[in-house]
Design a protein around this motif. Structure first.
Motif, PDB file in Angstrom:
ATOM      1  N   GLU A 149     -58.299  -2.616  45.059  1.00 14.14           N
ATOM      2  CA  GLU A 149     -56.932  -2.429  44.581  1.00 14.14           C
ATOM      3  C   GLU A 149     -56.909  -1.782  43.198  1.00 14.14           C
ATOM      4  O   GLU A 149     -56.089  -0.903  42.929  1.00 14.14           O
ATOM      5  N   ARG A 150     -57.816  -2.197  42.352  1.00 16.03           N
ATOM      6  CA  ARG A 150     -57.844  -1.654  40.993  1.00 16.03           C
ATOM      7  C   ARG A 150     -58.189  -0.173  40.997  1.00 16.03           C
ATOM      8  O   ARG A 150     -57.530   0.636  40.322  1.00 16.03           O
ATOM      9  N   THR A 151     -59.200   0.211  41.783  1.00 17.05           N
ATOM     10  CA  THR A 151     -59.595   1.624  41.854  1.00 17.05           C
ATOM     11  C   THR A 151     -58.497   2.456  42.498  1.00 17.05           C
ATOM     12  O   THR A 151     -58.183   3.562  42.045  1.00 17.05           O
ATOM     13  N   PHE A 152     -57.907   1.907  43.550  1.00 13.93           N
ATOM     14  CA  PHE A 152     -56.846   2.622  44.240  1.00 13.93           C
ATOM     15  C   PHE A 152     -55.671   2.879  43.298  1.00 13.93           C
ATOM     16  O   PHE A 152     -55.134   3.999  43.241  1.00 13.93           O
ATOM     17  N   SER A 153     -55.256   1.870  42.550  1.00  8.51           N
ATOM     18  CA  SER A 153     -54.140   2.024  41.619  1.00  8.51           C
ATOM     19  C   SER A 153     -54.446   3.062  40.549  1.00  8.51           C
ATOM     20  O   SER A 153     -53.586   3.885  40.198  1.00  8.51           O
ATOM     21  N   ARG A 154     -55.683   3.035  40.036  1.00  6.15           N
ATOM     22  CA  ARG A 154     -56.049   3.992  38.984  1.00  6.15           C
ATOM     23  C   ARG A 154     -56.044   5.423  39.513  1.00  6.15           C
ATOM     24  O   ARG A 154     -55.470   6.337  38.907  1.00  6.15           O
ATOM     25  N   ARG A 155     -56.670   5.620  40.679  1.00  4.47           N
ATOM     26  CA  ARG A 155     -56.715   6.975  41.236  1.00  4.47           C
ATOM     27  C   ARG A 155     -55.335   7.454  41.680  1.00  4.47           C
ATOM     28  O   ARG A 155     -55.027   8.648  41.594  1.00  4.47           O
ATOM     29  N   PHE A 156     -54.530   6.525  42.139  1.00  7.30           N
ATOM     30  CA  PHE A 156     -53.178   6.898  42.562  1.00  7.30           C
ATOM     31  C   PHE A 156     -52.389   7.456  41.383  1.00  7.30           C
ATOM     32  O   PHE A 156     -51.743   8.494  41.492  1.00  7.30           O
ATOM     33  N   ARG A 157     -52.444   6.766  40.253  1.00  4.22           N
ATOM     34  CA  ARG A 157     -51.722   7.239  39.074  1.00  4.22           C
ATOM     35  C   ARG A 157     -52.291   8.565  38.591  1.00  4.22           C
ATOM     36  O   ARG A 157     -51.538   9.460  38.175  1.00  4.22           O
ATOM     37  N   GLU A 158     -53.610   8.718  38.639  1.00  2.00           N
ATOM     38  CA  GLU A 158     -54.232   9.964  38.199  1.00  2.00           C
ATOM     39  C   GLU A 158     -53.762  11.150  39.038  1.00  2.00           C
ATOM     40  O   GLU A 158     -53.556  12.252  38.524  1.00  2.00           O
ATOM     41  N   GLN A 159     -53.608  10.935  40.337  1.00  2.00           N
ATOM     42  CA  GLN A 159     -53.346  12.048  41.239  1.00  2.00           C
ATOM     43  C   GLN A 159     -51.871  12.254  41.558  1.00  2.00           C
ATOM     44  O   GLN A 159     -51.482  13.320  42.035  1.00  2.00           O
ATOM     45  N   THR A 160     -51.027  11.253  41.321  1.00  2.00           N
ATOM     46  CA  THR A 160     -49.596  11.417  41.611  1.00  2.00           C
ATOM     47  C   THR A 160     -48.723  11.268  40.379  1.00  2.00           C
ATOM     48  O   THR A 160     -47.545  11.628  40.407  1.00  2.00           O
ATOM     49  N   GLY A 161     -49.265  10.703  39.295  1.00  2.00           N
ATOM     50  CA  GLY A 161     -48.476  10.506  38.088  1.00  2.00           C
ATOM     51  C   GLY A 161     -47.591   9.282  38.129  1.00  2.00           C
ATOM     52  O   GLY A 161     -46.754   9.099  37.237  1.00  2.00           O
ATOM     53  N   THR A 162     -47.739   8.423  39.129  1.00  2.00           N
ATOM     54  CA  THR A 162     -46.921   7.228  39.230  1.00  2.00           C
ATOM     55  C   THR A 162     -47.730   6.127  39.900  1.00  2.00           C
ATOM     56  O   THR A 162     -48.879   6.323  40.280  1.00  2.00           O
ATOM     57  N   THR A 163     -47.136   4.958  40.033  1.00  2.00           N
ATOM     58  CA  THR A 163     -47.818   3.837  40.679  1.00  2.00           C
ATOM     59  C   THR A 163     -47.566   3.863  42.178  1.00  2.00           C
ATOM     60  O   THR A 163     -46.601   4.474  42.651  1.00  2.00           O
ATOM     61  N   PRO A 164     -48.422   3.196  42.957  1.00  2.00           N
ATOM     62  CA  PRO A 164     -48.178   3.139  44.401  1.00  2.00           C
ATOM     63  C   PRO A 164     -46.809   2.564  44.748  1.00  2.00           C
ATOM     64  O   PRO A 164     -46.127   3.061  45.646  1.00  2.00           O
ATOM     65  N   LEU A 165     -46.370   1.513  44.027  1.00  2.00           N
ATOM     66  CA  LEU A 165     -45.087   0.899  44.318  1.00  2.00           C
ATOM     67  C   LEU A 165     -43.939   1.855  44.057  1.00  2.00           C
ATOM     68  O   LEU A 165     -43.018   1.994  44.872  1.00  2.00           O
ATOM     69  N   GLN A 166     -43.956   2.548  42.919  1.00  2.00           N
ATOM     70  CA  GLN A 166     -42.879   3.484  42.608  1.00  2.00           C
ATOM     71  C   GLN A 166     -42.854   4.646  43.588  1.00  2.00           C
ATOM     72  O   GLN A 166     -41.789   5.113  43.995  1.00  2.00           O
ATOM     73  N   TRP A 167     -44.020   5.132  43.973  1.00  2.00           N
ATOM     74  CA  TRP A 167     -44.095   6.218  44.954  1.00  2.00           C
ATOM     75  C   TRP A 167     -43.494   5.758  46.278  1.00  2.00           C
ATOM     76  O   TRP A 167     -42.721   6.478  46.910  1.00  2.00           O
ATOM     77  N   LEU A 168     -43.829   4.557  46.691  1.00  2.00           N
ATOM     78  CA  LEU A 168     -43.338   4.023  47.951  1.00  2.00           C
ATOM     79  C   LEU A 168     -41.818   3.829  47.911  1.00  2.00           C
ATOM     80  O   LEU A 168     -41.106   4.180  48.871  1.00  2.00           O
ATOM     81  N   LEU A 169     -41.303   3.280  46.830  1.00  2.00           N
ATOM     82  CA  LEU A 169     -39.860   3.071  46.719  1.00  2.00           C
ATOM     83  C   LEU A 169     -39.111   4.392  46.746  1.00  2.00           C
ATOM     84  O   LEU A 169     -38.057   4.516  47.386  1.00  2.00           O
ATOM     85  N   ARG A 170     -39.635   5.404  46.037  1.00  2.00           N
ATOM     86  CA  ARG A 170     -38.967   6.701  46.032  1.00  2.00           C
ATOM     87  C   ARG A 170     -38.996   7.326  47.422  1.00  2.00           C
ATOM     88  O   ARG A 170     -38.018   7.924  47.876  1.00  2.00           O
ATOM     89  N   ALA A 171     -40.118   7.172  48.124  1.00  2.00           N
ATOM     90  CA  ALA A 171     -40.200   7.695  49.482  1.00  2.00           C
ATOM     91  C   ALA A 171     -39.194   7.011  50.395  1.00  2.00           C
ATOM     92  O   ALA A 171     -38.556   7.656  51.245  1.00  2.00           O
ATOM     93  N   ARG A 172     -39.013   5.729  50.225  1.00  2.00           N
ATOM     94  CA  ARG A 172     -38.061   4.992  51.060  1.00  2.00           C
ATOM     95  C   ARG A 172     -36.619   5.389  50.746  1.00  2.00           C
ATOM     96  O   ARG A 172     -35.791   5.504  51.653  1.00  2.00           O
ATOM     97  N   VAL A 173     -36.299   5.604  49.480  1.00  2.00           N
ATOM     98  CA  VAL A 173     -34.955   6.054  49.129  1.00  2.00           C
ATOM     99  C   VAL A 173     -34.697   7.437  49.710  1.00  2.00           C
ATOM    100  O   VAL A 173     -33.615   7.714  50.244  1.00  2.00           O
ATOM    101  N   ARG A 174     -35.687   8.310  49.629  1.00  2.00           N
ATOM    102  CA  ARG A 174     -35.511   9.661  50.189  1.00  2.00           C
ATOM    103  C   ARG A 174     -35.319   9.587  51.702  1.00  2.00           C
ATOM    104  O   ARG A 174     -34.490  10.320  52.258  1.00  2.00           O
ATOM    105  N   ARG A 175     -36.057   8.729  52.389  1.00  2.00           N
ATOM    106  CA  ARG A 175     -35.864   8.567  53.822  1.00  2.00           C
ATOM    107  C   ARG A 175     -34.443   8.059  54.107  1.00  2.00           C
ATOM    108  O   ARG A 175     -33.776   8.523  55.042  1.00  2.00           O
TER     109      ARG A 175
END
Length: 325
Positions: free
Chosen positions: A240-266
């Motif tokens: 989880e720690r590595t995933f969270s770090r790489r996620f922020r590095e590659q998307t500029g946000t956290t997994p939770l924020q990315w997921l929430l934004r994707a759900r709002v867009r859907r």
């Protein structure tokens, strides 16, 4: 009478200029009198307007000194920065206490003059990032229709010029006069929500070729499921720690924020393109309950799901039938 001077600079956007002209010109007091005198002024007599035509303007920058309110409309992207004479005239007006407002990207002109330093301001959402980058001393608010700082006001995209003008009319003359001006403009006196409801939120970007691409694409296809950080990390083969770090590095946000934004867009897509009830859309987009869906949607989009649907639902006009012979 209260004099409103509208400053038409080269490459002026016609609607940004005409909307406040009409809003103030149509305003009437209960006895029928005009409370506003509207004046168009410019730096030079010949003004090039966005759209390929020219304007002949009789009043110069000296008209700003006699104005009670100055409005600066937006200009096309190729417009150069305002001249030193325009900047100086606006600064003198501000020092004299004149109320100054901008429409859409007219905020860039006020910022060039230093009139927005230390203040909150808005502009068209497409240009908000550029305004914030160029003028770091301005607190840019891209999610509102207008910002009133007292003497200095700014509005968002073209139609928000009417929102701002109605706000100033109400501030000057009260709600009854403003309501009449709103009816003349075929506008509500107040629109629900802010500029955020009109922003096209692109689907959260998937970094192509990255190690996260497969799991992000899987998330897009499974938004209705319950997705936890642990499950996503396991699917990507990381802690989880590595995933969270790489996620922020590659998307500029956290997994939770990315997921929430994707759900709002859907949810936005479903509200625009389906007749499903809000409760069903909440489930389809992966929100735990209709209540949490409504709260999150309003926080991100600036309005309710019902209001968003009313504004943006795709309507299919009936196929016209041939007239009987």
């Amino acid at each position: 009478m209260h004099t409103v001077a509208i400053l038409a600079l080269d490459h002026v956007v016609p609607f940004d200029m005409a909307a406040p002209m009409q809003a103030f010109d149509w305003t009437r007091l209960p006895d029928g009198r005009r409370p506003y005198r509207v004046r168009l002024c410019a730096e030079s007599p010949e003004v090039r307007a966005d759209g390929g035509f020219g304007l002949r303007v009789d009043r110069g920058l000296e008209a700003l000194a006699d104005a009670d309110t100055i409005i600066v409309p937006g200009r096309s992207p190729e417009a150069p920065p305002p001249s030193a004479a325009v900047v100086a005239a606006l600064r003198r007006a501000a020092e004299a206490g004149t109320r100054i407002a901008s429409v859409c990207v007219g905020a860039f002109v006020l910022a060039e003059a230093g009139l927005l330093d230390g203040l909150s301001a808005t502009t068209h959402w497409v240009a908000a990032d550029a305004l914030a980058r160029r003028f770091p001393r301005v607190d840019v608010r891209p999610d509102v229709l207008y910002v009133d700082n007292g003497q200095i006001l700014t509005s968002a995209g073209a139609a928000a010029a009417l929102d701002l003008c109605l706000h100033m009319i109400r501030r000057d003359l009260g709600s009854a006069v403003a309501a009449h001006a709103a009816r003349m403009s075929v506008m509500p006196l107040e629109r629900e929500g802010g500029q955020a409801q009109f922003i096209v939120h692109e689907f959260p970007p998937v970094p192509r070729g990255s190690a996260l691409e497969p799991v992000l694409e899987w998330i897009e296809d499974n938004l209705a499921q319950e997705l936890t950080l642990g499950a996503l990390a396991a699917r990507s083969g990381m802690s989880e720690r590595t995933f969270s770090r790489r996620f922020r590095e590659q998307t500029g946000t956290t997994p939770l924020q990315w997921l929430l934004r994707a759900r709002v867009r859907r949810a936005q897509y479903l509200l625009e393109n389906s007749d499903h009830p809000v409760e069903r859309i909440a489930r389809q987009a992966g929100f735990g309950s209709p209540t949490s869906f409504r709260e999150r949607f309003r926080r991100v989009v600036g309005t309710t799901p019902q209001a968003y649907r009313a504004a943006f639902h795709a309507r299919t006009d009936p196929v016209p039938q041939p007239l009987p012979s």
